[in-house]
Design a protein around this motif. Sequence first.
Motif, mmCIF file in Angstrom:
data_model
loop_
_atom_site.group_PDB
_atom_site.id
_atom_site.type_symbol
_atom_site.label_atom_id
_atom_site.label_comp_id
_atom_site.label_asym_id
_atom_site.label_seq_id
_atom_site.Cartn_x
_atom_site.Cartn_y
_atom_site.Cartn_z
ATOM 1 N N LYS A 188 -110.335 -65.223 75.522
ATOM 2 C CA LYS A 188 -111.081 -63.873 75.656
ATOM 3 C C LYS A 188 -110.860 -63.033 74.387
ATOM 4 O O LYS A 188 -111.371 -61.572 73.991
ATOM 5 C CB LYS A 188 -110.607 -62.844 76.954
ATOM 6 C CG LYS A 188 -111.286 -63.324 78.006
ATOM 7 C CD LYS A 188 -111.681 -62.622 79.790
ATOM 8 C CE LYS A 188 -112.100 -62.974 80.430
ATOM 9 N NZ LYS A 188 -111.208 -62.567 82.062
ATOM 10 N N LYS A 189 -109.174 -63.253 74.113
ATOM 11 C CA LYS A 189 -108.909 -62.649 73.101
ATOM 12 C C LYS A 189 -108.988 -62.936 71.747
ATOM 13 O O LYS A 189 -108.531 -62.290 70.897
ATOM 14 C CB LYS A 189 -107.551 -62.269 73.127
ATOM 15 C CG LYS A 189 -107.469 -60.366 74.370
ATOM 16 C CD LYS A 189 -106.051 -60.682 74.609
ATOM 17 C CE LYS A 189 -105.997 -59.419 75.865
ATOM 18 N NZ LYS A 189 -104.638 -59.341 76.335
ATOM 19 N N THR A 190 -109.749 -64.141 71.665
ATOM 20 C CA THR A 190 -109.533 -64.410 70.449
ATOM 21 C C THR A 190 -111.217 -65.080 69.854
ATOM 22 O O THR A 190 -111.725 -65.456 70.595
ATOM 23 C CB THR A 190 -108.341 -65.926 69.985
ATOM 24 O OG1 THR A 190 -107.634 -65.232 70.905
ATOM 25 C CG2 THR A 190 -108.176 -66.412 69.567
ATOM 26 N N ARG A 191 -111.397 -64.564 68.283
ATOM 27 C CA ARG A 191 -113.189 -65.053 67.756
ATOM 28 C C ARG A 191 -112.214 -66.464 67.307
ATOM 29 O O ARG A 191 -111.286 -66.423 65.929
ATOM 30 C CB ARG A 191 -113.047 -63.829 66.511
ATOM 31 C CG ARG A 191 -114.503 -64.489 66.839
ATOM 32 C CD ARG A 191 -115.522 -63.084 66.869
ATOM 33 N NE ARG A 191 -115.540 -62.683 65.105
ATOM 34 C CZ ARG A 191 -114.718 -61.367 65.018
ATOM 35 N NH1 ARG A 191 -114.424 -60.184 66.221
ATOM 36 N NH2 ARG A 191 -113.945 -61.011 63.877
ATOM 37 N N ILE A 192 -113.158 -66.874 66.646
ATOM 38 C CA ILE A 192 -112.708 -68.883 66.516
ATOM 39 C C ILE A 192 -113.837 -68.938 66.318
ATOM 40 O O ILE A 192 -115.078 -69.214 66.129
ATOM 41 C CB ILE A 192 -112.437 -69.698 67.330
ATOM 42 C CG1 ILE A 192 -110.881 -69.166 68.015
ATOM 43 C CG2 ILE A 192 -112.159 -71.455 66.827
ATOM 44 C CD1 ILE A 192 -110.336 -70.460 68.775
ATOM 45 N N LEU A 240 -111.359 -73.579 59.685
ATOM 46 C CA LEU A 240 -111.072 -72.466 61.106
ATOM 47 C C LEU A 240 -110.252 -71.156 60.289
ATOM 48 O O LEU A 240 -109.749 -70.937 59.411
ATOM 49 C CB LEU A 240 -109.421 -73.699 61.140
ATOM 50 C CG LEU A 240 -109.147 -73.355 62.381
ATOM 51 C CD1 LEU A 240 -110.594 -73.606 63.963
ATOM 52 C CD2 LEU A 240 -107.930 -73.978 62.261
ATOM 53 N N GLU A 241 -111.306 -69.641 61.306
ATOM 54 C CA GLU A 241 -110.769 -69.068 61.955
ATOM 55 C C GLU A 241 -110.550 -68.569 62.625
ATOM 56 O O GLU A 241 -110.963 -69.337 64.231
ATOM 57 C CB GLU A 241 -112.132 -68.352 60.849
ATOM 58 C CG GLU A 241 -112.455 -68.234 59.911
ATOM 59 C CD GLU A 241 -113.386 -67.396 59.056
ATOM 60 O OE1 GLU A 241 -113.863 -66.566 59.560
ATOM 61 O OE2 GLU A 241 -113.685 -67.990 57.878
ATOM 62 N N VAL A 242 -109.536 -68.139 63.141
ATOM 63 C CA VAL A 242 -109.421 -67.121 64.055
ATOM 64 C C VAL A 242 -108.505 -65.908 63.985
ATOM 65 O O VAL A 242 -108.034 -65.451 63.163
ATOM 66 C CB VAL A 242 -107.925 -68.392 65.107
ATOM 67 C CG1 VAL A 242 -107.581 -67.331 65.932
ATOM 68 C CG2 VAL A 242 -108.132 -69.693 64.737
ATOM 69 N N THR A 243 -109.404 -65.068 64.466
ATOM 70 C CA THR A 243 -108.705 -63.794 64.680
ATOM 71 C C THR A 243 -108.646 -63.429 65.956
ATOM 72 O O THR A 243 -109.690 -64.038 66.509
ATOM 73 C CB THR A 243 -110.707 -63.107 64.343
ATOM 74 O OG1 THR A 243 -110.738 -63.508 63.347
ATOM 75 C CG2 THR A 243 -110.575 -61.601 63.569
ATOM 76 N N PHE A 244 -107.608 -62.286 65.946
ATOM 77 C CA PHE A 244 -107.335 -62.171 67.629
ATOM 78 C C PHE A 244 -107.955 -60.088 67.329
ATOM 79 O O PHE A 244 -108.317 -59.609 66.227
ATOM 80 C CB PHE A 244 -105.993 -61.315 67.688
ATOM 81 C CG PHE A 244 -105.121 -63.280 67.653
ATOM 82 C CD1 PHE A 244 -105.569 -64.510 68.230
ATOM 83 C CD2 PHE A 244 -104.553 -63.592 66.533
ATOM 84 C CE1 PHE A 244 -104.946 -65.160 68.618
ATOM 85 C CE2 PHE A 244 -103.496 -64.874 66.395
ATOM 86 C CZ PHE A 244 -104.226 -65.338 67.570
ATOM 87 N N ARG A 266 -105.812 -52.548 67.857
ATOM 88 C CA ARG A 266 -106.775 -51.880 68.333
ATOM 89 C C ARG A 266 -108.208 -52.345 67.530
ATOM 90 O O ARG A 266 -109.252 -51.719 66.394
ATOM 91 C CB ARG A 266 -105.610 -50.740 67.667
ATOM 92 C CG ARG A 266 -106.700 -49.263 68.009
ATOM 93 C CD ARG A 266 -105.250 -48.207 67.290
ATOM 94 N NE ARG A 266 -104.607 -48.380 68.270
ATOM 95 C CZ ARG A 266 -103.246 -48.497 66.958
ATOM 96 N NH1 ARG A 266 -103.199 -47.627 66.602
ATOM 97 N NH2 ARG A 266 -102.276 -47.857 68.415
ATOM 98 N N SER A 267 -107.110 -52.843 65.800
ATOM 99 C CA SER A 267 -108.404 -53.450 64.521
ATOM 100 C C SER A 267 -108.220 -55.085 64.908
ATOM 101 O O SER A 267 -106.948 -55.561 64.891
ATOM 102 C CB SER A 267 -107.950 -53.257 63.892
ATOM 103 O OG SER A 267 -106.001 -52.842 63.404
ATOM 104 N N PRO A 268 -108.949 -55.891 64.082
ATOM 105 C CA PRO A 268 -108.780 -57.186 64.306
ATOM 106 C C PRO A 268 -107.446 -58.186 63.590
ATOM 107 O O PRO A 268 -107.309 -57.435 62.391
ATOM 108 C CB PRO A 268 -110.303 -57.511 63.744
ATOM 109 C CG PRO A 268 -111.027 -56.263 62.897
ATOM 110 C CD PRO A 268 -110.666 -55.714 63.668
ATOM 111 N N VAL A 269 -107.201 -59.128 64.102
ATOM 112 C CA VAL A 269 -106.045 -59.786 62.893
ATOM 113 C C VAL A 269 -106.303 -61.145 63.182
ATOM 114 O O VAL A 269 -106.622 -61.612 63.412
ATOM 115 C CB VAL A 269 -104.820 -59.917 63.273
ATOM 116 C CG1 VAL A 269 -103.881 -60.080 63.035
ATOM 117 C CG2 VAL A 269 -104.054 -58.478 64.057
#
Lengths: 334, 340
Positions: free
Chosen positions: A62-66, A11-15, A19-22
Amino acid sequence: MADPYLRLDQLEVTFTGGRSPVRAVNGVDLTVDSGETVALIGESGSGKSVTLRAILRLNPEKKTRIGGKVTVGGRDVMGLGNKALAQFRGGEVAMIFQEPLLALDPVYTLGDQITEAIRRHEPISKADARKRALSLFERVRIPSPERRLDTYPHEMSGGMRQRAMIALALACNPKVLLADEPTTALDATVQIQILLLLRELQREFGLSIIFVTHDLGAAVEVADRIAVMYAGRIVEEGSARDIIHTPRHPYTIGLLKSRAHGAMTKGRRLDAIAGSPPDLADLPKGCAFAARCTLATDPCRQTQPELIQTETGTRARCLRTDQTLTRPGELVGA
Amino acid sequence: MSRQPLLQVRGLKKHFPLERKLFGGAGKTVHAVDGVDFDVLEGETLGVVGESGCGKSTTARLLMHLIDPTIGTIVFDGAPVENTRLSLRNYRRRVQMVFQDSYSSLNPRLTIEASIAFGPEVHGTPKKEALARTHDLLERVGLEPARFAERYPHELSGGQRQRVNIARALALQPKVIILDEAVSALDKSVEAQVLNLLLDLKEEFGLTYVFISHDLNVVQFVSDRVMVMYLGKIAELGRSETVFGNARHPYSTALLSSMPSIDPDNRTQHVPLAGDPPNPIDPPAGCRFHTRCAHAETVCSLTEPPLAQVEPDHQAACHMGVAGSGHSRAPEARTAAAAE
């Protein structure tokens, strides 16, 4: 062997909103069997709550890449359509939060909120739903439950609100309960009541529970297994007993050592972990804990360690486990 | 042994009136602190524990004179603390406070060096000297002045901000620091760092701490003496080892056994104390704890137990510890024993 009831694969979650992806969660593998309680332990920013929310797909889409896979009861959660997702939330997996006053609706009575939840999931009359709400209130031991069903959240004490939220979570007979620091905001004497209640409900309903906390003591009270998170990864995982008695990851060891516990001699300095957690927008290439670790060597800083099985029972994401053997129980003064 | 206490608190009460009813009904009152007597000795750390609503934070604010007591006196170093501007200004130079929320207790529009230097400047230290002292203090709390002095609070982590608050409290060279849940909002690994810092500073500057926390582990670790509060009253007061090892008030006992066990083979089996703490608006009559106490008897709901000496340096407010109180577990009264 039967498949675990709940399974997270890489599982990966990136916000991506800032400004830069967290990178909040960076490849978490976790399994929870039916009727098992797993505690996720970590400090703020370790990704424990984000992991929990990802299971219910509560992070803003919308603001999350999973990335990776979430499987519950054989179904792929990421592939659920809107209708199936609504049924899944609450019906299959329910969640309780740290602050019931924010999680409960202030303008409806508790009875209304619970009956509404039940009727959304099942074709059942209002009267029957209320009966079930009443029996849930009795089950979580709210005194004078009949009267309490007609009160608003603000009219109850913190402990009672937390019980009411547990009743609401259990209203549609979920198989999995996700608990996000449910006792952190409570007083000591109330916290232990809620921990014991969760343990009891778990046995009675055969629930699988993921219990997120930063408090090792609370985790030990409820969990069969403990997974320790740091910078979005599980760095050590094992039975509650092995994690407490023979931890092998330097971070777990550090957490146990830095506890200001009674066994410590008063006035002695605590063995604090120096430094602070890394910036999730700028994670190091190697082990995220290396910068704070006294055992770190160059390979630690260069490569991401794999989770390895140690001979003392836990699985640790560390290259230096040959240096981390302690006498069983030594760190908790046993 | 008979040091003069640095702070003497006598009969301290704070009642907050709630809003009056629209048609002139009598307003209700929150009995936040309801008659407490205690001393703080020079050089000690007095830990204050209790659950929400027990009055521990109100006690801190009263000690700091941020709010006026309803009644009662605070004597500092032999002189009563009074609400006259000059005396308070002097008092606050000697007694400082660190709050739980490290962010809201710093001015967001001041750099941290300006925040720390502000106090000394107000008290007449020349600007240059105040800045030099500020940099010195930043160094002492583990923040490199060259890197941190000109940053704003939002550019720091919670642990770093709490270090700034500690440096600011030290800037006026106080004797007493009141720490109100000062480490409670920090992560465990950072909490340990700040606790170590507090121990070091105490030794270096010869400080006296009043350490308020709901975390019993932390209180046990830092305190010389511990005061347990329940609903605006002192339930028990004594040396840390005694209170933690041999608690005499049933509330202290319950509070201590509510600490989660860290032993997976020996988890807590029974709830030590049922129910929530009652509301301080209508505290129960008699002993305030009798509604939740396993040993409560008739006397407990009728008369309020005094905070009585149960052994040297150890006081508890429980009828079971007072000879001849009428409680079946109380020790026999002296006079009765003498008559035998």
